[in-house]
Every structure is written in C-alpha cells, then in structure tokens.
Design an enzyme around this catalytic site. Structure first.
Site, mmCIF file in Angstrom:
data_model
loop_
_atom_site.group_PDB
_atom_site.id
_atom_site.type_symbol
_atom_site.label_atom_id
_atom_site.label_comp_id
_atom_site.label_asym_id
_atom_site.label_seq_id
_atom_site.Cartn_x
_atom_site.Cartn_y
_atom_site.Cartn_z
ATOM 1 N N CYS A 1 -11.719 -28.988 6.141
ATOM 2 C CA CYS A 1 -11.366 -28.225 6.134
ATOM 3 C C CYS A 1 -9.977 -28.657 6.305
ATOM 4 C CB CYS A 1 -11.006 -27.449 6.887
ATOM 5 S SG CYS A 1 -9.953 -25.795 7.190
ATOM 6 N N ASP B 1 1.242 -1.348 -0.115
ATOM 7 C CA ASP B 1 0.280 -0.269 0.148
ATOM 8 C C ASP B 1 1.125 1.466 0.450
ATOM 9 O OD1 ASP B 1 0.818 0.216 2.364
ATOM 10 O OD2 ASP B 1 -1.058 -0.456 3.240
ATOM 11 N N ASP C 1 -2.767 8.254 -1.861
ATOM 12 C CA ASP C 1 -4.327 9.041 -1.115
ATOM 13 C C ASP C 1 -4.693 10.007 -1.144
ATOM 14 O OD1 ASP C 1 -3.997 6.213 -0.333
ATOM 15 O OD2 ASP C 1 -6.486 5.795 -1.117
ATOM 16 N N GLY D 1 -10.598 3.601 0.495
ATOM 17 C CA GLY D 1 -11.431 4.838 1.258
ATOM 18 C C GLY D 1 -13.113 4.071 1.962
ATOM 19 N N CYS E 1 -7.213 -27.918 11.770
ATOM 20 C CA CYS E 1 -8.773 -28.658 11.719
ATOM 21 C C CYS E 1 -8.366 -30.367 12.392
ATOM 22 C CB CYS E 1 -9.816 -28.377 10.293
ATOM 23 S SG CYS E 1 -10.235 -27.042 10.232
ATOM 24 N N HIS F 1 -6.362 -21.097 10.386
ATOM 25 C CA HIS F 1 -7.430 -22.482 9.321
ATOM 26 C C HIS F 1 -8.122 -20.576 9.426
ATOM 27 C CE1 HIS F 1 -11.830 -23.468 9.604
ATOM 28 N NE2 HIS F 1 -11.811 -22.084 9.850
ATOM 29 N N ASP G 1 -7.849 -7.516 0.333
ATOM 30 C CA ASP G 1 -6.930 -7.681 1.766
ATOM 31 C C ASP G 1 -7.934 -7.486 3.118
ATOM 32 O OD1 ASP G 1 -7.287 -4.610 1.220
ATOM 33 O OD2 ASP G 1 -5.702 -4.749 2.549
ATOM 34 N N CYS H 1 -6.296 -27.591 7.016
ATOM 35 C CA CYS H 1 -5.739 -26.891 7.721
ATOM 36 C C CYS H 1 -5.222 -27.752 8.693
ATOM 37 C CB CYS H 1 -6.628 -25.122 7.702
ATOM 38 S SG CYS H 1 -6.973 -25.545 9.721
HETATM 39 ZN ZN LIG Z 1 -9.217 -25.275 9.153
#
Ligand SMILES: [Zn+2]
Length: 370
Positions: free
Chosen positions: A305, A94, A148, A217, A310, A335, A267, A307
C-alpha cells in the site's frame, strides 16, 4: 453536447459491471468510482492534498450540514465549496433529505416541504425542493441531488408508495427550480424494498431530463442481500448512457457486489469513520489496530500500500491510538480511503480485462466472505 457526459468504455462479460467516465466542469471521474465524504466541507482530518493522494477524484459535501453551518450564503461568499476548500476536482452535494431523515430531526413532511429542527440551535427549518436546489447552487457543486422523501424501513406499502410518488414530484420541482448550467442534477430512485415500486420510480425518473440517477433509501439497516436484490432489479430500468450512483454504500464487498449489478458511483463515511475508530480495511479483512497483538508488530497495515500510514509499523500506529494522538485517526483514515480507491481501481482494470467476476471472488476470499 453538455459538459456533463457519461462515456461507457467497457462492459464486463459475465456481470453487469461497466467501466466508464463522467465528465464535469472540474474534470472527469473514472467509474466505477468511490467518493470520500466531506460532510462539513472537509474530509475529516485530511488536507485536500492528502485526499487527492488517496486517488479520490470526486468528493461529497452535505447540504444539510453546510446550510446550517456556516450557511450556504457564507459558503458562496467564500468562493463556493471549491473556493472555500481549494478542492479543484468534481464535488457532489446531497440534497439534505437523507440527513433530515437519519438525524431524526424531522418534524413533518407534507407536499410542500420537509420541516425539521436544527441539531445546532433547535430552529425550525422548512426544506422545500426549490430551497434545496438554491442551497446547492450557492454551494456550487458539480452535481446536485434532488430532494427526496426517505422512509424508514420496514414500512407499510402505502407509506412507501406515498414517499416514492412524492419523490418523483419533488424531482420535477427540483428540475424546474434549477438555474445553473454548470451544475448537473441527479434524480433519486425510491420505493423501499419493493421491486415493482423501484422499477416504476426508475422508469418515471428516466423520462425526465437528469444527467444521472441515484438509488436512495438503501443501506439503512436492511440485510445486504436485500440491498443487492433491489440494486439488481433497478439498474436495468435506468438509462444506459447516464451514470448510476448508489447512495451511502458501503463496505468493500458491498461496493463490488453493486458494481457487478451495474452501479458506477458510491459514497460512504465508513473508511473515515472506521479509521477514526482504529479499524483498518485490508485485503485480509479488517484490522483492529488497538489490539495488543499489534504492540510490537513491525509489519505495515498492508504490504504494497503506497499510503502514508503504511510507511509505519502497526506497532507505531497502535501506539498513536493508545496515546490518544490525533495522527492515529488521520493515518488510518488515509489508509482506508486509499484502500477503497485501490479496490475500485482494481475493479476498473478487471472490467477492462473482462475478469471482474474473478477479481471479486479473489477479493471476497481475502476478506473471508462468501
Ligand atoms: Zn496503507
């Protein structure tokens, strides 16, 4: 053809959702896509391998924080953001404008610069559009954002107009100052909650040589329907053949509602910040893992999931938080980032299949939002 290239692959039939990819020197980003936030050169608590395992392709770094500490010259000497962090995918930085605004560090904004006080040592610092680009060139990101002028909402129309017009002039100064051809520049549309100003700003910026366009903004406290209204009114005024990035957004439903209106990139700190605060996102809505109901809960946060979190029970994850173990915030951050990437991957597949509207309705029903 520039190394920076947006390819539109599919368009949804019933919404303005689009499926594409954006090429950068560090590889392509599939869109719609979500960028985890690596404020200080790290996605908080995660190694880069863990970040990659969530499915993230592009991450974000904060110019304001990195310029103050360790300093952009130091980052450059350590190999730039890529060399320093070892993240070998695309990085977007940014411009520093939003941090200066949101940390209320601002002292003065005039045509020349935003002047602010460092939150670290109190030093007075002048950030000009040219200096913001110089910093981002030292950081070596794939995409640099223009500096900006952000105004707090609500604001008088004259203030919004002034900031919008200044943002356009600063965008041109950023383009003039840029010297790296391996770094893309994205412009930022301002104009508060005024559709006419937003469309004017988008039209003027679209005539300039930017590789992508952001809507800035927003997500500063206005109700979500206001954000959707402005996004819907702005996207048609941005070039079809360039990526569109909605800055700092948002909740999973915000992401899908904005994809439906034509946004490609997002983001937000929410997945990691909420993860550190013991809150997990799932298809059934939010889970507060500290709640006593999870004490002997043998279920994972989300069935299916893939991850690391999990693999464990909710009971174990709750214990980690109650005991103050650092692994708790790390696992919930993993997660949540994985969850966001899965929501976006599902959106991409749905757009390809022409079923995005149904996909969004199904997700919203699970989250309990109408
Ligand atoms: Zn997960």
């Amino acid at each position: 053809m520039s190394v920076f290239h947006y390819q539109l692959l599919n368009r949804d039939r019933r919404t303005s959702a689009r499926r594409g990819f954006f090429s950068t020197p560090h590889g392509p980003v599939q869109t719609p896509g979500f960028m985890p936030v690596g404020t200080q050169g790290t996605v908080k608590g995660l190694t880069i391998d863990q970040v990659a395992a969530t499915g993230a392709e592009m991450i974000l770094g904060n110019t304001y924080h990195l310029a103050l500490r360790p300093g952009h010259e130091t980052v450059r000497r350590l190999g730039g953001l890529h060399g320093m962090t070892l993240w070998d995918g695309p990085i977007l930085t940014d411009s520093g404008g939003f941090q200066v605004f949101s940390l209320e560090a601002i002292r003065e904004i005039n045509e020349e610069a935003a002047t602010f006080r460092s939150h670290i040592d109190g030093a007075i610092i002048k950030l000009t559009p040219e200096h913001s680009i110089e910093i981002q060139e030292s950081l070596g990101s794939d995409v640099a954002m223009v500096l900006d002028h952000v105004v707090a909402l609500p604001a008088e129309r004259s203030k919004v107009v002034e900031a919008m017009e200044r943002s356009i002039r600063w965008a041109q100064r950023c383009l003039n100052a840029a010297s790296r051809d391996d770094q893309a520049r994205f412009a930022i549309v301002q104009g508060g909650l005024d559709v006419e100003l937003r469309q004017q700003c988008a039209t003027e910026l679209s005539a300039m040589e930017f590789e992508g366009f952001a809507i800035g903004g927003l997500s500063v406290g206005e109700p979500p329907p206001e954000m959707y209204r402005i996004t819907e009114a702005t996207c048609p005024y941005l070039p079809e053949e360039k990526p569109r990035y909605l800055m700092g957004v948002g909740t999973p439903v915000d992401l899908l509602e904005s994809v439906a209106r034509g946004v490609d990139l997002f983001d937000c700190v929410m997945p990691t910040r909420n993860g550190r605060n013991a809150m997990a996102f799932t298809d059934q809505g939010k889970i507060k893992i500290r709640n006593a109901v999870h004490r002997e809960d043998t279920e994972p946060l989300e069935k299916g999931c893939p991850c690391l979190a999990c693999r464990h029970s909710r009971g174990y994850l709750r214990h980690l938080f109650v005991a103050g173990e650092m692994l708790g915030p790390i696992l919930l951050s993993i997660h949540n980032l994985t969850y966001y990437q899965r929501v976006m991957a599902g959106a991409r597949t749905a757009i390809e299949n022409g079923t995005f509207a149904e996909y969004m309705e199904m997700k919203k029903a699970g989250w309990g939002v109408s």
